[in-house]
Motif scaffolding. Structure first.
Motif, short mmCIF file in Angstrom:
data_model
loop_
_atom_site.label_atom_id
_atom_site.label_comp_id
_atom_site.label_asym_id
_atom_site.label_seq_id
_atom_site.Cartn_x
_atom_site.Cartn_y
_atom_site.Cartn_z
N ASN A 14 0.80 -1.20 0.11
CA ASN A 14 0.00 -0.10 0.08
C ASN A 14 0.84 1.37 0.20
N ALA A 15 0.59 1.91 -0.90
CA ALA A 15 1.18 3.40 -1.00
C ALA A 15 1.24 4.27 0.45
N PHE A 16 0.17 4.07 1.05
CA PHE A 16 -0.36 4.83 2.21
C PHE A 16 -1.03 4.09 3.04
N ALA A 17 -1.69 4.50 4.26
CA ALA A 17 -2.27 3.71 5.19
C ALA A 17 -3.43 2.96 4.76
N ILE A 18 -4.24 3.62 3.99
CA ILE A 18 -5.44 3.09 3.55
C ILE A 18 -5.69 2.84 2.08
N GLY A 19 -4.39 3.04 1.36
CA GLY A 19 -4.52 2.71 -0.01
C GLY A 19 -3.53 3.73 -0.68
N ALA A 20 -4.09 4.23 -1.77
CA ALA A 20 -3.40 5.15 -2.78
C ALA A 20 -3.17 6.65 -2.29
N LYS A 21 -3.74 7.07 -1.46
CA LYS A 21 -3.80 8.50 -1.00
C LYS A 21 -3.58 8.63 0.53
N PRO A 22 -2.77 9.68 0.89
CA PRO A 22 -2.55 9.99 2.27
C PRO A 22 -3.81 10.29 3.09
N THR A 23 -3.53 10.02 4.19
CA THR A 23 -4.73 10.56 5.18
C THR A 23 -4.36 10.80 6.45
N VAL A 24 -5.13 11.36 7.22
CA VAL A 24 -4.54 11.61 8.95
C VAL A 24 -3.93 10.45 9.56
N ALA A 25 -4.26 9.24 9.14
CA ALA A 25 -3.60 8.22 9.76
C ALA A 25 -2.04 8.22 9.33
N ASP A 26 -1.93 8.61 8.07
CA ASP A 26 -0.27 8.73 7.65
C ASP A 26 0.38 9.81 8.40
N ILE A 27 -0.50 10.76 8.48
CA ILE A 27 0.16 12.22 9.34
C ILE A 27 0.40 11.64 10.78
N SER A 28 -0.39 10.91 11.27
CA SER A 28 -0.18 10.46 12.71
C SER A 28 0.82 9.44 12.78
N MET A 29 1.01 8.31 11.90
CA MET A 29 2.10 7.32 12.05
C MET A 29 3.40 8.04 11.70
N MET A 30 3.37 8.91 10.72
CA MET A 30 4.99 9.24 10.31
C MET A 30 5.51 10.29 11.48
N ALA A 31 4.56 11.10 12.27
CA ALA A 31 5.33 12.24 13.00
C ALA A 31 6.58 11.65 13.61
N TYR A 32 6.51 10.59 14.65
CA TYR A 32 7.43 10.23 15.55
C TYR A 32 8.74 9.67 14.61
N LEU A 33 8.19 9.18 13.50
CA LEU A 33 9.37 8.30 12.80
C LEU A 33 10.43 9.20 11.92
#
Length: 215
Positions: free
Chosen positions: A148-167
């Motif tokens: 998957n390119a992003f958390a829920i598929g082909a486009k970024p969402t707030v889930a991606d923003i949340s997960m990438m922050a500390y990483l």
């Protein structure tokens, strides 16, 4: 247009989540640096006047103080029509990864990084335990991002923003070389970093940096 004020400190990935979301949505905010390392959030006055939970970040929206990053990210996604879900199925997946991140990935990474980089005395066994859990969680995320390119598929969402922050913080703080250990995560972080308006935390959130946490 709403007026935003963000109470934060630069090392806070949770603060960065809100700063990044606002920036990606084309919004500005007044930065309110908070002396977390000096213990201000543990004072009775700060908890009375800013956040009774004693936590950073705090987002003021037209003078109303609001807390907890997950519901705030969802609220901003709804307000601006960006980084949200487009169907019930996507909404479920977004919430599934957002809650997983809050409970597992952010929960452990924030604590592990804080102990490792910003405190002087740590129990090696505690750090070992947190590292073992993080290896598991990062493996889950890396496996998901291989397909998957992003958390829920082909486009970024707030889930991606949340997960990438500390990483996304420097590797000398969290101790991981994702390019070597989790290449799918490294590639995903690269995809997030080319979103129009993206900036790292230490550029978005100015102010004095912690050298050591005040016990």
């Amino acid at each position: 247009m709403p007026v935003y004020r963000l109470h934060y400190f630069p090392e806070s990935g949770n603060s960065y989540k809100l700063a990044l979301m606002l920036t990606l949505c084309g919004e500005t905010f007044e930065p309110i640096w908070t002396d977390f390392g000096g213990g201000v959030t543990r004072t009775a006055e700060w908890r009375r006047s800013v956040n009774e939970m004693g936590e950073i970040p705090v987002l003021e929206v037209d003078g109303v103080k609001m807390t907890q990053t997950a519901p705030l990210l969802l609220k901003l996604a709804e307000r601006y029509g960006r980084f949200g879900a487009e169907s019930e199925a996507e909404k479920f997946e977004l919430l599934r990864w957002l809650f997983w991140d809050n409970h597992k990935l952010t929960g452990y990474m924030a604590t592990y990084r804080f102990m490792r980089a910003f405190t002087e005395k740590n129990d090696p066994q505690v750090l070992k335990h947190f590292r073992r859990r993080l290896d598991d969680f990062l493996g889950i995320l890396d496996g998901h991002l291989q397909h998957n390119a992003f958390a829920i598929g082909a486009k970024p969402t707030v889930a991606d923003i949340s997960m990438m922050a500390y990483l996304h913080y420097p590797s000398d703080e969290h101790g991981f070389d994702f390019g070597a250990s989790h290449p799918a995560i490294q590639a995903w972080l690269g995809r997030m970093a080319v979103l129009p308006g993206w900036k790292p935390a230490y550029e978005l959130l100015p102010g004095k940096r912690m050298t050591n946490f005040a016990k």
